[in-house]
Design a protein around this motif. Structure first.
Motif, PDB file in Angstrom:
ATOM      1  N   UNK A   1       0.861  -1.181   0.000  1.00 21.09           N
ATOM      2  CA  UNK A   1       0.000   0.000   0.000  1.00 21.09           C
ATOM      3  C   UNK A   1       0.896   1.229   0.000  1.00 21.09           C
ATOM      4  N   UNK A   2       0.852   2.004  -1.073  1.00 17.33           N
ATOM      5  CA  UNK A   2       1.723   3.176  -1.227  1.00 17.33           C
ATOM      6  C   UNK A   2       3.185   2.820  -0.945  1.00 17.33           C
ATOM      7  N   UNK A   3       3.577   1.615  -1.371  1.00 12.73           N
ATOM      8  CA  UNK A   3       4.958   1.193  -1.228  1.00 12.73           C
ATOM      9  C   UNK A   3       5.306   0.586   0.111  1.00 12.73           C
ATOM     10  N   UNK A   4       4.316   0.415   0.992  1.00 13.54           N
ATOM     11  CA  UNK A   4       4.558  -0.145   2.323  1.00 13.54           C
ATOM     12  C   UNK A   4       4.142  -1.610   2.321  1.00 13.54           C
ATOM     13  N   UNK A   5       5.050  -2.484   2.726  1.00 11.59           N
ATOM     14  CA  UNK A   5       4.717  -3.898   2.853  1.00 11.59           C
ATOM     15  C   UNK A   5       3.885  -4.097   4.116  1.00 11.59           C
ATOM     16  N   UNK A   6       2.651  -4.584   3.941  1.00 11.96           N
ATOM     17  CA  UNK A   6       1.746  -4.756   5.067  1.00 11.96           C
ATOM     18  C   UNK A   6       1.083  -6.129   5.020  1.00 11.96           C
ATOM     19  N   UNK A   7       0.643  -6.574   6.181  1.00 10.54           N
ATOM     20  CA  UNK A   7      -0.097  -7.830   6.293  1.00 10.54           C
ATOM     21  C   UNK A   7      -1.582  -7.518   6.360  1.00 10.54           C
ATOM     22  N   UNK A   8      -2.367  -8.224   5.570  1.00  7.00           N
ATOM     23  CA  UNK A   8      -3.815  -8.023   5.557  1.00  7.00           C
ATOM     24  C   UNK A   8      -4.407  -8.594   6.840  1.00  7.00           C
ATOM     25  N   UNK A   9      -5.174  -7.769   7.524  1.00  5.28           N
ATOM     26  CA  UNK A   9      -5.755  -8.213   8.788  1.00  5.28           C
ATOM     27  C   UNK A   9      -7.021  -9.023   8.607  1.00  5.28           C
ATOM     28  N   UNK A  10      -7.903  -8.554   7.722  1.00  3.96           N
ATOM     29  CA  UNK A  10      -9.194  -9.214   7.522  1.00  3.96           C
ATOM     30  C   UNK A  10      -9.729  -8.815   6.162  1.00  3.96           C
ATOM     31  N   UNK A  11     -10.496  -9.710   5.557  1.00  4.79           N
ATOM     32  CA  UNK A  11     -11.140  -9.442   4.275  1.00  4.79           C
ATOM     33  C   UNK A  11     -12.644  -9.605   4.440  1.00  4.79           C
ATOM     34  N   UNK A  12     -13.397  -8.613   3.984  1.00  5.31           N
ATOM     35  CA  UNK A  12     -14.861  -8.679   4.002  1.00  5.31           C
ATOM     36  C   UNK A  12     -15.365  -8.299   2.616  1.00  5.31           C
TER      37      UNK A  12
END
Length: 202
Positions: free
Chosen positions: A141-152
């Motif tokens: 996201x905008x170049x930031x590596x992130x872990x997805x918390x939840x998907x709805x």
């Protein structure tokens, strides 16, 4: 290749619009400019751009029409800040995940959930990308590596610690803002391969 660990934030000091091409001039810190040369790759909000000119602390980058169409860089104004990451070198620590700097689209921030010492952001995905997103998967996201918390459904959230909020532009994002999305390349390859195999079997 990039790792999704934002190294600094740069400030847009000039924008030179031309037909189907913008040149952005960004003020970069001495640490970010060390060893920087013409043609070097630098990710801006996750989008891989090439250095076209260096004038002291001011570094120029050209944005072609596809970049302006697919990313939030086309909406930047003078004074805005961008997340910056230099291309990874062999032997560097990969603290995030492997990223190509190729943006697949933009997601809209729909909700900000504040909590003590952290923040949860909910985003709405553009059509077609939801099949690549799942709980605990990687996303850029905008170049930031992130872990997805939840998907709805077509929405997903990420949880942010104070360090991420302080060192990147994501702490400035408000509902309605558009962010650049890069799907984890390995996830994309696996999903598309499985889809092709299933389609062939039908």
């Amino acid at each position: 290749m990039f790792t999704g660990i934002v190294q600094d934030m740069g400030t847009v000091v000039a924008i030179e619009p031309r037909e189907q091409l913008h040149t952005h001039v960004v003020a970069m810190s001495p640490a970010m400019r060390e060893g920087l040369a013409l043609g070097a790759s630098v990710a801006h909000n996750g989008c891989c751009l090439s250095v076209t000119a260096i004038d002291g602390e001011h570094v120029s980058f050209d944005l072609m029409r596809e970049t302006l169409r697919l990313t939030n860089l086309g909406a930047l104004k003078v004074g805005d800040r961008v997340n910056l990451e230099r291309a990874a070198r062999f032997g560097d620590e990969i603290g995030g995940h492997a990223m190509s700097g190729h943006i697949m689209g933009m997601a809209r921030l729909t909700e900000v959930d504040e909590a003590p010492n952290n923040r949860r952001l909910w985003f709405a995905l553009p059509a077609g990308l939801e099949r690549f997103v799942f709980d605990k998967g990687y996303i850029g996201i905008d170049g930031i590596s992130l872990t997805i918390g939840e998907v709805r459904g077509e929405r997903f959230c990420v949880n942010l610690i104070p360090e991420t909020l302080a060192r990147t532009t994501i702490g400035e994002r408000l509902p309605g803002d558009q962010v650049n999305i890069e799907i984890d390349p390995q996830t994309q390859a696996i999903v598309e391969t499985v889809e092709r195999v299933l389609a062939a079997r039908r």
